[in-house]
Design a protein around this motif. Structure first.
Motif, short mmCIF file in Angstrom:
data_model
loop_
_atom_site.label_atom_id
_atom_site.label_comp_id
_atom_site.label_asym_id
_atom_site.label_seq_id
_atom_site.Cartn_x
_atom_site.Cartn_y
_atom_site.Cartn_z
N ASP A 86 0.82 -1.22 0.00
CA ASP A 86 0.00 0.00 0.00
C ASP A 86 0.85 1.26 0.00
N ASP A 87 2.09 1.15 -0.43
CA ASP A 87 2.96 2.33 -0.58
C ASP A 87 2.20 3.39 -1.38
N PRO A 88 1.94 4.56 -0.79
CA PRO A 88 1.08 5.55 -1.45
C PRO A 88 1.78 6.48 -2.42
N ARG A 89 3.09 6.34 -2.58
CA ARG A 89 3.83 7.33 -3.36
C ARG A 89 3.48 7.28 -4.84
N PRO A 90 3.14 8.42 -5.45
CA PRO A 90 3.06 8.44 -6.91
C PRO A 90 4.47 8.43 -7.48
N VAL A 91 4.61 7.95 -8.69
CA VAL A 91 5.92 7.85 -9.32
C VAL A 91 6.38 9.21 -9.80
N ARG A 92 7.60 9.57 -9.43
CA ARG A 92 8.15 10.90 -9.77
C ARG A 92 8.81 10.92 -11.13
N THR A 93 9.47 9.80 -11.50
CA THR A 93 10.15 9.74 -12.80
C THR A 93 9.99 8.35 -13.40
N VAL A 94 9.91 8.30 -14.71
CA VAL A 94 9.96 7.05 -15.46
C VAL A 94 10.99 7.23 -16.56
N PHE A 95 11.91 6.28 -16.67
CA PHE A 95 12.96 6.35 -17.69
C PHE A 95 12.97 5.04 -18.44
N VAL A 96 12.72 5.10 -19.75
CA VAL A 96 12.75 3.90 -20.59
C VAL A 96 14.09 3.89 -21.31
N GLY A 97 14.90 2.85 -21.01
CA GLY A 97 16.24 2.80 -21.58
C GLY A 97 16.51 1.44 -22.20
N GLY A 98 17.72 1.28 -22.71
CA GLY A 98 18.04 0.04 -23.40
C GLY A 98 19.53 -0.14 -23.58
N GLY A 99 19.87 -0.85 -24.68
CA GLY A 99 19.05 -1.15 -25.81
C GLY A 99 18.53 0.06 -26.56
N THR A 100 17.59 -0.22 -27.41
CA THR A 100 16.93 0.80 -28.22
C THR A 100 15.44 0.69 -27.98
N PRO A 101 14.91 1.42 -26.98
CA PRO A 101 13.48 1.33 -26.69
C PRO A 101 12.60 1.59 -27.89
N THR A 102 13.06 2.48 -28.76
CA THR A 102 12.23 2.89 -29.89
C THR A 102 12.24 1.88 -31.03
N LEU A 103 12.83 0.69 -30.81
CA LEU A 103 12.58 -0.42 -31.73
C LEU A 103 11.19 -1.02 -31.50
N LEU A 104 10.64 -0.81 -30.29
CA LEU A 104 9.26 -1.20 -30.04
C LEU A 104 8.33 -0.17 -30.67
N ALA A 105 7.11 -0.58 -30.94
CA ALA A 105 6.11 0.37 -31.42
C ALA A 105 5.89 1.45 -30.36
N ALA A 106 5.64 2.67 -30.80
CA ALA A 106 5.37 3.75 -29.84
C ALA A 106 4.21 3.37 -28.93
N ALA A 107 3.22 2.68 -29.46
CA ALA A 107 2.08 2.26 -28.66
C ALA A 107 2.50 1.35 -27.52
N ASP A 108 3.54 0.53 -27.73
CA ASP A 108 4.03 -0.36 -26.67
C ASP A 108 4.66 0.45 -25.54
N LEU A 109 5.47 1.45 -25.88
CA LEU A 109 6.07 2.28 -24.84
C LEU A 109 4.98 3.02 -24.07
N VAL A 110 3.97 3.50 -24.76
CA VAL A 110 2.87 4.20 -24.10
C VAL A 110 2.11 3.24 -23.18
N ARG A 111 1.93 2.00 -23.60
CA ARG A 111 1.24 1.02 -22.75
C ARG A 111 2.06 0.71 -21.49
N MET A 112 3.39 0.61 -21.65
CA MET A 112 4.25 0.37 -20.49
C MET A 112 4.13 1.52 -19.50
N LEU A 113 4.17 2.73 -20.00
CA LEU A 113 3.98 3.90 -19.13
C LEU A 113 2.59 3.87 -18.50
N GLY A 114 1.60 3.48 -19.29
CA GLY A 114 0.24 3.42 -18.77
C GLY A 114 0.10 2.45 -17.61
#
Length: 410
Positions: A86-114
């Motif tokens: 029940d940790d109530p903290r909202p996430v302050r930062t999200v960093f998608v790294g790799g590798g090459t994250p943008t080899l995935l479809a943009a929709a996939d990165l958006v779903r991961m963030l979602g």
């Protein structure tokens, strides 16, 4: 090939953390690192946990496919929610790294963030970054990322000179990173970083100045500049060993760093960490500051590392093994360590000394305090901050940061 994981105690199958890890969590920011382990080709200097299609063929099958990777990573985000309770903290930062994250479809990165947003919530001013290779995005892709909630993008430029890019096995052409910055700005990104590398075999001072000028001219608000490190086991290390390309020495690296600080400073960039410059405080990479300040972050993905409340753990490295563990309802953690108070003290010095604000002298033991006085006399630490109780590196101190740190942690 990627470097080995550290040693540690076994990770519980359910990923449970000691109760002490969440003690006082509300006082610490929480970030997420999402690792995408795929690359179109392997750069000769890279020893990151990344894989090309050829390297994955026959060693994980459909489990290692990037087509369903987003779903697998989302499973770990959901595991993180269960583990942190029940940790109530909202996430302050999200960093998608790799590798090459943008080899995935943009929709996939958006779903991961979602998934992070759905499970934890995002702070109102959350920083959401993805890395990108310049030849893996176009205006439509960047617009889709921006519409999906990303507000910062980091492009791997490395150099503006073709012969330098060739030695590094980079596939983009000179000028493409600068065009990417313009495309990102047009898509609505307020914060854009360019990653640069100096000290590549065959690079001259003039080549490096040309790279800095091109990067500045592109109009990012953040530049990272790293000395090339030749890691054992990489293709570049083998080429140097065979005498095909020369090895640059520490003096060359020092000269290039001084050039970077001079040129970037003259263009309105200020250093805030030894290898990072920004045009304003708002332009700093908040996610990296979480690392440097010992905050909490969950690293999702093969080989990703995490830290929560003095407990550090790391995932299995291979994408197939990673997907297999999550598919079986197990944590993908390969091992962990619970940091003792002394470990945390040393890490604070190691990391905070690299920052513009430096580290408190109160962290130093008597031997380290004596070493800090010597460093002050030798012009490696700033006098004003020292009088106020902080060790802050001078420009010369930044050149010798690793040596200064070794002395201060005694």
């Amino acid at each position: 090939m990627p470097s080995a994981l550290p040693d540690g105690e076994p990770m519980p199958e359910d990923g449970a953390l000691p109760a002490s890890a969440l003690a006082g969590a509300g006082t610490r920011p929480l970030g997420f690192y999402l690792h995408v382990p795929y690359c179109a080709t392997r750069c000769g200097y890279c020893d990151f946990n990344t894989y090309t299609a050829t390297e994955l063929r026959g060693s994980g099958g459909v489990l290692a496919s990037r087509d369903n990777y987003a779903d697998t990573l989302i499973d770990e985000v959901r595991l993180a929610r269960k583990t942190l309770g029940d940790d109530p903290r909202p996430v302050r930062t999200v960093f998608v790294g790799g590798g090459t994250p943008t080899l995935l479809a943009a929709a996939d990165l958006v779903r991961m963030l979602g998934a992070v947003r759905e499970e934890f919530g995002l702070a109102d001013d959350a920083e959401i970054t993805t890395e990108a290779n310049p030849d893996s995005v176009d205006p439509a892709y960047l617009s889709e990322l921006r519409a999906g909630g990303f507000n910062r993008v980091s492009f791997g430029m490395q150099s503006a000179k073709q012969h330098v890019l060739k030695v590094l096995d980079r596939t983009h052409t000179p000028g493409r990173p600068e065009a990417c910055v313009a495309e990102a700005r047009a898509a609505g990104f307020d914060h854009v970083n360019l990653d640069l590398i100096y000290g590549t075999p065959g690079e001259s001072d003039d080549d490096w100045r040309a790279t800095l000028d091109a990067a500045i001219g592109a109009g990012p608000d953040h530049v990272s500049a790293y000395a090339l490190i030749v890691e054992e086991g990489t293709q570049l290390a083998r080429r140097i060993r065979r005498g095909e390309v020369p090895m640059t020495d520490d003096d060359v690296h020092a000269d290039r760093y001084l050039i970077a600080d001079e040129v970037l400073g003259g263009a309105g960039f200020s250093w805030y960490e030894v290898s990072n410059w920004a045009t304003s405080e708002a332009g700093r990479c908040l996610h990296n500051e979480l690392y440097w300040r010992g905050a909490d972050w969950w690293g999702a993905g093969p080989g990703a590392h995490s830290h929560v409340g003095g407990v550090r753990w790391w995932n299995v490295k291979h994408p197939g093994a990673y997907a297999g563990a999550l598919g079986a309802g197990r944590s993908p953690g390969a091992g962990r360590e619970v940091l003792a108070a002394e470990d945390r003290r040393v890490e604070r010095i190691l990391l905070e000394l690299r920052l513009l604000e430096g580290c408190p002298l109160s962290l130093l033991r008597p031997a380290g305090l004596a070493a800090s006085r010597r460093a002050l006399e030798e012009g490696l630490l700033e006098g004003g901050p020292y009088e106020e109780g902080r060790a802050v590196l001078t420009l010369r101190g930044r050149l010798l940061a690793d040596a200064v740190v070794r002395d201060l942690v005694d």
